[in-house]
Design a protein around this motif. Sequence first.
Motif, PDB file in Angstrom:
ATOM      1  N   ASN A 357       0.819  -1.219   0.000  1.00  0.00           N
ATOM      2  CA  ASN A 357       0.000   0.000   0.000  1.00  0.00           C
ATOM      3  C   ASN A 357       0.845   1.257   0.000  1.00  0.00           C
ATOM      4  O   ASN A 357       0.329   2.353   0.149  1.00  0.00           O
ATOM      5  CB  ASN A 357      -0.952   0.002   1.206  1.00  0.00           C
ATOM      6  N   HIS A 358       2.159   1.096  -0.172  1.00  0.00           N
ATOM      7  CA  HIS A 358       3.078   2.233  -0.196  1.00  0.00           C
ATOM      8  C   HIS A 358       3.536   2.590  -1.603  1.00  0.00           C
ATOM      9  O   HIS A 358       4.129   3.654  -1.796  1.00  0.00           O
ATOM     10  CB  HIS A 358       4.316   1.948   0.661  1.00  0.00           C
ATOM     11  N   ALA A 403       3.012   6.007  -2.992  1.00  0.00           N
ATOM     12  CA  ALA A 403       1.648   6.431  -2.650  1.00  0.00           C
ATOM     13  C   ALA A 403       1.702   7.555  -1.617  1.00  0.00           C
ATOM     14  O   ALA A 403       1.629   7.315  -0.415  1.00  0.00           O
ATOM     15  CB  ALA A 403       0.850   5.243  -2.126  1.00  0.00           C
ATOM     16  N   LYS A 409      -2.143   7.346  -4.461  1.00  0.00           N
ATOM     17  CA  LYS A 409      -2.841   6.417  -3.565  1.00  0.00           C
ATOM     18  C   LYS A 409      -3.968   5.689  -4.301  1.00  0.00           C
ATOM     19  O   LYS A 409      -4.236   4.517  -4.033  1.00  0.00           O
ATOM     20  CB  LYS A 409      -3.402   7.162  -2.352  1.00  0.00           C
ATOM     21  N   SER A 413      -5.246   1.690  -4.510  1.00  0.00           N
ATOM     22  CA  SER A 413      -6.577   1.259  -4.087  1.00  0.00           C
ATOM     23  C   SER A 413      -7.485   0.877  -5.255  1.00  0.00           C
ATOM     24  O   SER A 413      -8.270  -0.075  -5.155  1.00  0.00           O
ATOM     25  CB  SER A 413      -7.247   2.372  -3.267  1.00  0.00           C
TER      26      SER A 413
END
Length: 551
Positions: A357-358, A403, A409, A413
């Motif tokens: 998620n980075h 992100a 980001k 997602s």
Amino acid sequence: MEDTEMKIARFSSCRGVSFEINSNRSNPFAVESPTKPERTTGTWLWIPWTRNNSFKILPQSQAHIITSPTRSRASSHFCDINIDADDVELEFLAEFQDIENQEKANSVKQQKLLQKPDPSPRNSRLSIILLDQGFTVYKGLFLVCITLNMIALALSATGHFPYAKSRATLFSIGNILALTLCRSEAVLRVVFWFTVKTIGNICVPLKIKTATTSFLQSIGGIHSSCGVCSIAWLVYSLVLTIENNDKNTSPEILGVAFTILSLISLSSLAAFPLIRHLHHNLFERIHRFSGWMALILLWLFILLTISYDPTSKTYHLTIKKMVKTQECWLTLFITILIMIPWLSIKRVQVSVTAPSNHASIIKFEGGVKPGLLGRISPSPLSEWHAFGIISDGKKEHIMLAGAVGDFTKSLVSSPPKHLWIRSVHFAGLPYLINLYQKVLLVATGSGICVFLSFLLQPTKADVCLIWVAKDIEMNFGKEITDLVGRYSKEKVIVHDTAVSGRPNVAEMSVNAAIHWNVEVVIVTSNPEGSRDVVRACNKAKVPAFGPIWDS
């Protein structure tokens, strides 16, 4: 801790990835446990200098490239230099559990190290950008351009420059043309290519190359100053018109001129660093659309001016009048320069994967030469984002996006199937690596993307790499770590802050530059990190460059 053998259970190798000590792993980032070194004077530390389980031993004089082994915070696009005091304490406790037979003096040192450091105030990114860089080439170019324009304006106002007094509007348009040239990606691509071809030869002195790099990197100073000067000349022109009660000018022409002045002023105010830093999307939209509207009105202003007949107070436009007007030709060049990048945009299919998620990895078709950057957008009229391009020069190229904002980001997602791109890639500081014979590349976090192509493709420059990141395989994926692992094992330092703690990147860069005997250091990090590396290298008489504000 003299004459004490330290058992360091973990090592790191790039920004953002933990590396286990496991000699049986096939992963080139797996680190093999070193054998015990012979006892010598001073303290010896094992550090992962290369891939493929290789090590170099640094004596005390060089061991300071590694700082206290603190745990770093969540990964971001840049390497956060700030050290958390609680993390310092926890990491030192873990490390010192492995130290055996400590002497009494060393235990005292250990307790001192475990004490929480006093939190020191940290400068904001904006203050570092504006106030903490000293007198830069960017500021020098800004002042030179402002000074020249103000001298010409003063001479005109005092009657010593009659041509400028009668053609003040032309000088305003000339400044707009200059600022457009400084931001034209097509023009700069040609300029950078020509620069590398002409002074990239080994016989050209290093000072000329570094001076050229400083100038090209700071050309935004000319862009900014010309924007201010165009406003000054337009104001001067309007003041002269009003004071002289010029009968050759109609109310319509004055109204259009005042509207152009308002739009240019709005665009300049939106580019003020405080607004641009805190509200970047707002700046981008205002800067673009007010600029476009001003250009349209500029055409209207020129056509009205050259076609106005003060005797009959009517308008009569002919091609002959347009061809003879200098303002018309300058505006035509401005229009062409602004249109070029927009003629190259297209919507393409992409493959987006998120190893964590980075960060996200975006794949495109087609190989790209090293040192070039690209722009992508979810909506071409609203926002564009620039990223370094990773390519082996063959069938495809990829972008690594940390992100850190709304758009990046969203790539994690909600990975898109299509994105808008500009087909013409542009050149920046990484492209100037081709000027030199041997270069040290220093990257933190996803900043590695601007350098990876130099590792994957044969290039003129012999490059060495330092990459500092957190949880590399976890945050950036195996694909990126494998790309780094392909390069020569003797030319790479990878440091994982999650395992070995936050290093002193500035000192590490200086030591590596001396060790590899490089001509120049190129760094891509956050403003504070880039500033520290550049200052440390320059102090050590090693030329260094990093991203600057508005570069």
